[in-house]
Scaffold this motif. Structure first.
Motif, PDB file in Angstrom:
ATOM      1  N   MET A 484     -36.025  75.987  34.031  1.00 47.31           N
ATOM      2  CA  MET A 484     -36.642  74.675  34.222  1.00 47.31           C
ATOM      3  C   MET A 484     -36.740  73.886  32.920  1.00 47.31           C
ATOM      4  N   GLN A 485     -36.880  72.573  33.053  1.00 47.27           N
ATOM      5  CA  GLN A 485     -36.993  71.710  31.886  1.00 47.27           C
ATOM      6  C   GLN A 485     -38.174  72.111  31.011  1.00 47.27           C
ATOM      7  N   MET A 486     -39.267  72.563  31.590  1.00 45.54           N
ATOM      8  CA  MET A 486     -40.395  73.005  30.767  1.00 45.54           C
ATOM      9  C   MET A 486     -39.977  74.157  29.855  1.00 45.54           C
ATOM     10  N   THR A 618     -33.698  65.824  28.826  1.00 43.11           N
ATOM     11  CA  THR A 618     -34.936  65.969  29.602  1.00 43.11           C
ATOM     12  C   THR A 618     -34.659  65.578  31.046  1.00 43.11           C
ATOM     13  N   ASP A 619     -35.699  65.640  31.840  1.00 39.12           N
ATOM     14  CA  ASP A 619     -35.713  65.097  33.200  1.00 39.12           C
ATOM     15  C   ASP A 619     -37.160  64.735  33.495  1.00 39.12           C
ATOM     16  N   ASP A 620     -37.365  63.766  34.363  1.00 40.97           N
ATOM     17  CA  ASP A 620     -38.730  63.374  34.697  1.00 40.97           C
ATOM     18  C   ASP A 620     -39.541  64.539  35.237  1.00 40.97           C
ATOM     19  N   ASP A 621     -38.881  65.464  35.903  1.00 43.43           N
ATOM     20  CA  ASP A 621     -39.540  66.585  36.577  1.00 43.43           C
ATOM     21  C   ASP A 621     -39.495  67.819  35.675  1.00 43.43           C
ATOM     22  N   ILE A 622     -40.642  68.343  35.297  1.00 42.55           N
ATOM     23  CA  ILE A 622     -40.670  69.521  34.419  1.00 42.55           C
ATOM     24  C   ILE A 622     -40.151  70.781  35.100  1.00 42.55           C
ATOM     25  N   THR A 623     -40.019  70.764  36.429  1.00 43.09           N
ATOM     26  CA  THR A 623     -39.508  71.932  37.148  1.00 43.09           C
ATOM     27  C   THR A 623     -38.020  71.823  37.452  1.00 43.09           C
ATOM     28  N   ALA A 624     -37.378  70.726  37.029  1.00 37.67           N
ATOM     29  CA  ALA A 624     -35.960  70.516  37.328  1.00 37.67           C
ATOM     30  C   ALA A 624     -35.090  71.486  36.548  1.00 37.67           C
TER      31      ALA A 624
END
Length: 662
Positions: A484-486, A618-624
Motif C-alpha cells: 500500500m501507499q502508506m 503517491t495516491d490520494d488513497d493510503i491503501t492503494a
C-alpha cells in the motif's frame, strides 16, 4: 471495537478492501525551510557519509520454486516480463539464496543437472520449519542465479548458511563461484576442485562474487537452531563456534531430541522393525566425551532411548550380540545406526526413538571468514548478526561488514476483523524512525571499538521492511498491506535513513511474490509484483526516486518549521540530499497523513539554478497499491519556478525527488 476517528474512516476487511479517503490529522499549515549545505553530511560516528552506490537498490531473492517463478527453466532465462520490471526497478543487487528459507541451503545439492539434484531442508517460511524440499523445487541454484543476474545486469550477494554447514563448506562455495578453471593449477581449498566442477557444469569463467554474508538472523529465537537459548552465550557461539546440548527441553525446538531421515528434519522417526535402521540427528557433527577440550569443558555421553529404555553406544556393531541394546554414531554426519538382529538388537516397529546429545564443535563467524578469505582474499564477508551485542562481543577484532535487518513490527486490527487505516498509518509512521536510530546506534558502537575510521567495518542493510503481527485479538494486517501507499512512505523513509547513515548496500524484502491462481491472493508487497507479468510496484517507484543521487555523497540537510502531528511521535518531513555537477538532488518524504506540506529548498549558494522539477509518487488513497488490474500509484513530474530558493508543495503521504539543475 476501536472507535473510528471520523465518519469517513476507511474500513478494511481481510477478505476485501473498501477504499475511501482517510480522516484529517489537523496538521498545522506552515512552510518547511530545507537548507542543503555544501559541506558533507557527518554521520553519528563523526565521519562523512560515503558515496551512494547502485547497490542501494537490492532485493532478497528466495531460491525455492525457480525463485518463486522469476526463472523460466524452459528458456533458461528470466521469466516473461521479469527483466523489464527489474530494469524499471533499477535492480542492482540480489541477495541469494535468500534469508530464513535458506538457513539450511546446501549449494552442492543445487548444481549440475536439475534432474540429479538432491533435496534441501527448509529453514522456515517455505514449509514447516526443517521440512523437506524435494529436488523438484531445487532448480534455481547458484548457476541459475548468476544467469538471471547477468541477464538483467545485477550483482549477487551470497548468504552462506551457518547451520549444518562448516567453514570448509563455505570455502568450497567461494571456490565454486570465484576460482579460475585452470586444470590442476589452482585448488585453493583442497579436496574437490570446485572450479573444475563449475566448468563441467558449463560455466568455465568464475563469477567473481564480491560480497558474502554469514548467517541469517541468528539473534532471533526462531532461528537460533543448535545455538544456546541464552543470547549472551549464543552471540559468542555465533562468533567463535562451539558446542551445545540438544534435548527435549528446548523451548524453541521441541524435537531437538528426535531422530530423522534425509532432508526432513521436522518429522521425527519411529522404529520400523527392520534390520540395519539408520537415522540422523537434527544437527551435526556430534561431540563425544573424548572430544572434550578446555574450551568445551566436559561433554556428556549421548543418551539414546528406545521406548524410554536407554541403549548403549558402541564403536562397532560387529561384536554385539543379537539382543544387545546398542547403537553406533557417525559423528561427522550425525548418523545413528542400529543392529540387524544378529549384531545388535532391532528397535521394534513404531518404537519411540529419542537422543540427547551435544552438537559441535560448530564453526563460527571467525572460522568462516578465515576459510573463505583463504580461497579469495578480495571478498567482503558481512556478519549476519546485525545488532549491538555482536559489535560489543567482537570488540576490536577486525571484520569487514555487519549486515543489519531493519524491520519494525506492524500489529493488526480490532476484534471485528476490521481496520482503521488512519490508525494503521499512524502506527507505521510512528515506527518509521526506529530503523534510522538503530543504524546510528550501530555506527556509534562500531566507532567505540575502532577509533581509527579506516579500520571500521561498513554497514549493510541485508533486509528491510515490516513484519506484520497479529493484533491483540488475533487479527492480522490487511491483505497486501506491504504494497500500500502508506507502506511506500515508510520504506522511502527507511531509505533516507540508510543514505544518511552511510549504508553501502540495501536489500529490500523481497524481490517478488510467488504466483497464485487466485488474483486476490497474489503478493504485491515486494519490489516487483507476482508472476506472471512482474508489474513494477509503488514501493519500487518510490525508492528509485533516489537514482539520480547515485555516485554522490550525501550533503548535510537542516530544516526549520518541520511540524509534528498532534499526539504523534514523528515529524512531517524527512529528507536526504546530494550535490553533483548537475545540481542538487533532494529525496524528501511528507509523512503527514492528509496535509500537503509547502517547502522552500535553499541550495546554499553555488551556480544559479537554471531549472527545477519535482517528481512525486503517491495516491490520494493510503491503501492503494498497484496490481495486475490497476496501477493507481504512479510518478508524476512537475516543473518548479526557479530562483535562489525554490518553493514546492509535498502532497500528503508522498515520496518526492526535488532536482535543482545548474
Amino acid at each position: 471495537m476501536r472507535k473510528r476517528t471520523a465518519a469517513t474512516a476507511v474500513v478494511l476487511v481481510a477478505a476485501g478492501l473498501t477504499q475511501v479517503q482517510a480522516p484529517a490529522d489537523a496538521r498545522p499549515g506552515g512552510r518547511v525551510e530545507i537548507h542543503v549545505d555544501r559541506g558533507p553530511l557527518i554521520m553519528a560516528d563523526g565521519v562523512p557519509a560515503p558515496t551512494i552506490e547502485p547497490e542501494i537498490f537490492g532485493a532478497n531473492a528466495r531460491w525455492i520454486d525457480d525463485e518463486l517463478g522469476a526463472w523460466d527453466p524452459a528458456t533458461h532465462g528470466p521469466a516473461a516480463g521479469f527483466a523489464d520490471a527489474a530494469a524499471a526497478a533499477k535492480l542492482a543487487l540480489i541477495r541469494y539464496p535468500g534469508g530464513t528459507v535458506a538457513n539450511f541451503f546446501d549449494f552442492k545439492k543445487a548444481i549440475g543437472p536439475v534432474a540429479q539434484r538432491g533435496c534441501q531442508t527448509s529453514g522456515g517460511f517455505a514449509a514447516v520449519r526443517f521440512g523437506n524440499l524435494p529436488g523438484s523445487r531445487n532448480g534455481f541454484g547458484p548457476d541459475e542465479e548468476e544467469a538471471l543476474a547477468g541477464q538483467i545486469g545485477a550483482k549477487t550477494m551470497v548468504m552462506v548458511p551457518s547451520i549444518n554447514q562448516t567453514a570448509t563448506d563455505a570455502a568450497d562455495y567461494v571456490e565454486y563461484m570465484n576460482s579460475p578453471s585452470d586444470g590442476a593449477a589452482t585448488n585453493p581449498n583442497g579436496g574437490t576442485d570446485w572450479a573444475e566442477v563449475r566448468a563441467a557444469n558449463g560455466h568455465p569463467a568464475p563469477y567473481g562474487i564480491k560480497t558474502w554474508e554469514y548467517g541469517n538472523e541468528p539473534f532471533l529465537d526462531g532461528q537460533r537452531y543448535w545455538r544456546d537459548e541464552d543470547p549472551q552465550v549464543r552471540v559468542k557461539q555465533f562468533i567463535e563456534g562451539g558446542w551445545s546440548r540438544q534435548t527435549a527441553a528446548s523451548s524453541t525446538y521441541q524435537n531437538d531430541d528426535g531422530l530423522f531421515s534425509g532432508c526432513d528434519l521436522v518429522n521425527r522417526k519411529t522404529g520400523t522393525g527392520a534390520a540395519d535402521q539408520t537415522y540422523r540427528t537434527r544437527y551435526n557433527p556430534i561431540a563425544l566425551p573424548a572430544d572434550a577440550t578446555p574450551e568445551s569443558g566436559p561433554i556428556a555421553e549421548p543418551v539414546l532411548t528406545v521406548n524410554g529404555v536407554r541403549w548403549t553406544r558402541v564403536d562397532s556393531l560387529a561384536t554385539a550380540g543379537a539382543t544387545d541394546q546398542v547403537y553406533r554414531i557417525g559423528q561427522a554426519d550425525g548418523t545413528v545406526s542400529f543392529g540387524d538382529g544378529t549384531h545388535g538388537a532391532i528397535p521394534a516397529k513404531n518404537a519411540k526413538l529419542s537422543i540427547e546429545y551435544t552438537t559441535g564443535r560448530q564453526d563460527g563467524f571467525l572460522d568462516f571468514v578465515k576459510a573463505m578469505k583463504a580461497v579469495d582474499p578480495k571478498i567482503t564477508v558481512c556478519s549476519g548478526w546485525g545488532k549491538p551485542e555482536f559489535v560489543d562481543a567482537m570488540g576490536n577484532r577486525p571484520y569487514d561488514c555487519i549486515g543489519i535487518h531493519s524491520y519494525t513490527d506492524q500489529p493488526g486490527g480490532d476484534a471485528d476483523g476490521a481496520y482503521d487505516p488512519a490508525e494503521l498509518y499512524q502506527q507505521l509512521m510512528n515506527a518509521s524512525d526506529t530503523p534510522t536510530a538503530e543504524l546510528a546506534e550501530l555506527r556509534e558502537h562500531i566507532a567505540a571499538n575502532f577509533p581509527d575510521p579506516r579500520r571500521r567495518p561498513t554497514l549493510a542493510v541485508t533486509e528491510y521492511g515490516t513484519i506484520s503481527q497479529n493484533g491483540p485479538t488475533g487479527v492480522s494486517t490487511p491483505n497486501n498491506f506491504a504494497a500500500m501507499q502508506m507502506h511506500n512512505v515508510y520504506e522511502t523513509t527507511m531509505l533516507i535513513g540508510q543514505l544518511t547513515n552511510g549504508v553501502r548496500l540495501a536489500i529490500n524484502s523481497n524481490l517478488n511474490g510467488g504466483p497464485a491462481a487466485d488474483p486476490a491472493k497474489r503478493d504485491w508487497g515486494n519490489i516487483l509484483g507476482s508472476p506472471p507479468g512482474f508489474g513494477v510496484t509503488g514501493r519500487s517507484m518510490s525508492l528509485t526516486l533516489a537514482a539520480p543521487m547515485i555516485g554522490a555523497a550525501p550533503r548535510n540537510v537542516t530544516m526549520t518549521g518541520n511540524p509534528t502531528a498532534p499526539d504523534q511521535h514523528y515529524t512531517a518531513v524527512v529528507a536526504a540530499a546530494t550535490r553533483t555537477k548537475e545540481g542538487v538532488q533532494l529525496l524528501v518524504v511528507n509523512r503527514s497523513l492528509d496535509q500537503a506540506m509547502p517547502i522552500t529548498v535553499d541550495p546554499a549558494g553555488g551556480p544559479a539554478v537554471r531549472s527545477a522539477r519535482q517528481t512525486t509518487v503517491t495516491d490520494d488513497d493510503i491503501t492503494a497499491y498497484n496490481n495486475d488490474q490497476a496501477q493507481p500509484v504512479q510518478p508524476a513530474t512537475t516543473t518548479l519556478r526557479k530562483g535562489p530558493k525554490v518553493e514546492a508543495e509535498l502532497p500528503p503521504h508522498s515520496a518526492n525527488l526535488i532536482e535543482l539543475m545548474y
